[in-house]
Scaffold this motif. Structure first.
Motif, mmCIF file in Angstrom:
data_model
loop_
_atom_site.group_PDB
_atom_site.id
_atom_site.type_symbol
_atom_site.label_atom_id
_atom_site.label_comp_id
_atom_site.label_asym_id
_atom_site.label_seq_id
_atom_site.Cartn_x
_atom_site.Cartn_y
_atom_site.Cartn_z
ATOM 1 N N ALA A 66 -1.383 -0.141 4.804
ATOM 2 C CA ALA A 66 -0.520 1.138 4.690
ATOM 3 C C ALA A 66 -1.603 2.330 4.252
ATOM 4 C CB ALA A 66 0.228 0.937 3.485
ATOM 5 N N ARG A 67 -1.216 3.641 4.734
ATOM 6 C CA ARG A 67 -2.119 4.531 4.466
ATOM 7 C C ARG A 67 -2.350 4.785 2.958
ATOM 8 N NH1 ARG A 67 -1.467 10.097 7.592
ATOM 9 N NH2 ARG A 67 -0.917 8.627 9.160
ATOM 10 N N ALA A 68 -1.333 4.554 2.189
ATOM 11 C CA ALA A 68 -1.487 4.860 0.538
ATOM 12 C C ALA A 68 -2.408 3.756 0.037
ATOM 13 C CB ALA A 68 -0.324 4.608 -0.165
ATOM 14 N N THR A 69 -2.274 2.723 0.488
ATOM 15 C CA THR A 69 -3.122 1.528 0.026
ATOM 16 C C THR A 69 -4.805 1.779 0.481
ATOM 17 O OG1 THR A 69 -1.597 -0.085 0.440
ATOM 18 C CG2 THR A 69 -3.426 -1.150 0.050
ATOM 19 N N ARG A 70 -4.990 2.171 1.804
ATOM 20 C CA ARG A 70 -6.221 2.502 2.116
ATOM 21 C C ARG A 70 -6.907 3.788 1.257
ATOM 22 N NH1 ARG A 70 -5.668 4.636 7.228
ATOM 23 N NH2 ARG A 70 -3.558 4.253 7.546
ATOM 24 N N ALA A 71 -6.010 4.772 1.009
ATOM 25 C CA ALA A 71 -6.491 5.858 0.138
ATOM 26 C C ALA A 71 -6.627 5.431 -1.151
ATOM 27 C CB ALA A 71 -5.331 6.830 0.191
ATOM 28 N N ARG A 72 -5.939 4.463 -1.781
ATOM 29 C CA ARG A 72 -6.481 3.856 -3.200
ATOM 30 C C ARG A 72 -7.894 3.223 -3.139
ATOM 31 N NH1 ARG A 72 -2.919 -0.351 -4.137
ATOM 32 N NH2 ARG A 72 -4.468 -1.741 -3.549
ATOM 33 N N ARG A 73 -7.912 2.156 -2.050
ATOM 34 C CA ARG A 73 -9.308 1.704 -1.808
ATOM 35 C C ARG A 73 -10.317 2.589 -1.774
ATOM 36 N NH1 ARG A 73 -8.093 -4.352 0.721
ATOM 37 N NH2 ARG A 73 -6.465 -4.739 -0.815
ATOM 38 N N LEU A 74 -10.189 3.744 -0.876
ATOM 39 C CA LEU A 74 -11.119 4.824 -0.958
ATOM 40 C C LEU A 74 -11.322 5.016 -2.211
ATOM 41 C CD1 LEU A 74 -13.449 6.223 0.562
ATOM 42 C CD2 LEU A 74 -11.428 7.848 1.293
ATOM 43 N N SER A 75 -10.459 5.565 -2.954
ATOM 44 C CA SER A 75 -10.651 6.176 -4.500
ATOM 45 C C SER A 75 -11.509 5.258 -5.334
ATOM 46 C CB SER A 75 -9.375 6.355 -4.958
ATOM 47 O OG SER A 75 -9.347 6.876 -6.107
ATOM 48 N N ALA A 76 -10.996 3.795 -5.167
ATOM 49 C CA ALA A 76 -11.936 2.989 -5.999
ATOM 50 C C ALA A 76 -13.311 2.909 -5.580
ATOM 51 C CB ALA A 76 -11.219 1.677 -5.671
#
Length: 229
Positions: A66-76
């Protein structure tokens, strides 16, 4: 795999930023996943380049994440590499210029035909008295039939509604005018409201000397008509 970076980073997040436990757990999972993927490619956090990190994000998308999960992983990853740069573990920050996937655009939700019917029907019964109910039903029917803005509807001059019109002339933003059609139910509701409104206006003029309003939906407020609130 540079797994040794993760614990000090999480400790710093907890101590310096007072990060919530759930946030720390999510960061930990995300970073361990990234470390495992980089290791499979023959690299790690210490050696990974910007193309390596971008390839990781592309792989996540290819896996259907999911896009939200990918965004969170990039944030990490961004947080980790900023910390690593500040600590002197790396002389550069390979995640600095990487842009995220952004938020997913969603189509606006719409009402079903049955929901619209219930809404219009309920407006006939909503109000403190007969006048309120006729006005509310007219408002809803006109809004549904024409699609005009609420601000345009409540400020509509009564002259525009005279003579059982099949269309209304609307003055919108910038003074631009347009014609909007009226459905048969909207015309019926408008006629019923006009009959009541005109009789009430005549009564107030006779009893209190109150002048007739130029608005279809008059109000005693400063604007002279209903507001959108």
């Amino acid at each position: 795999m540079s797994l040794g970076w993760i614990s000090p980073f999480l400790d710093a997040q907890a101590a310096e930023l007072n990060a919530a436990e759930n946030t720390l757990l999510a960061y930990g999972r995300d970073l361990r996943h990234a470390a495992a993927w980089l290791s499979a490619q023959g690299t790690d956090f210490e050696l990974a380049s910007r193309p390596d990190l971008e390839a990781y994000l592309i792989a996540l998308e290819a896996d259907g994440m999911a896009r939200a999960t990918r965004a969170r992983r990039l944030s990490a990853l961004k947080q980790l590499y900023r910390f690593a740069y500040e600590e002197g573990w790396r002389a550069d920050n390979p995640a600095l210029q990487i842009t995220g996937p952004g938020r997913e655009k969603r189509l606006p939700k719409t009402l079903s035909i049955e929901e619209v019917d219930r809404l219009l029907s309920s407006s006939e019964a909503h109000g403190r008295n007969t006048g309120d109910r006729l006005r509310n039903h007219c408002l809803m029917q006109l809004l549904y039939a024409t699609g005009m803005r609420v601000s345009e509807l409540v400020s509509l001059p009564v002259a525009a509604a005279r003579g059982d019109p099949q269309v209304l002339l609307i003055r919108g933003k910038g003074g631009k005018e347009r014609m909007v059609p009226l459905s048969p139910p909207a015309r019926t509701a408008l006629a019923a409201w006009l009959d009541y409104r005109d009789a009430e206006e005549d009564r107030l003029k006779t009893e209190k000397g109150q002048p007739h309003s130029r608005f279809l939906f008059a109000s005693r407020g400063k604007a002279g008509h209903l507001t959108r609130v």
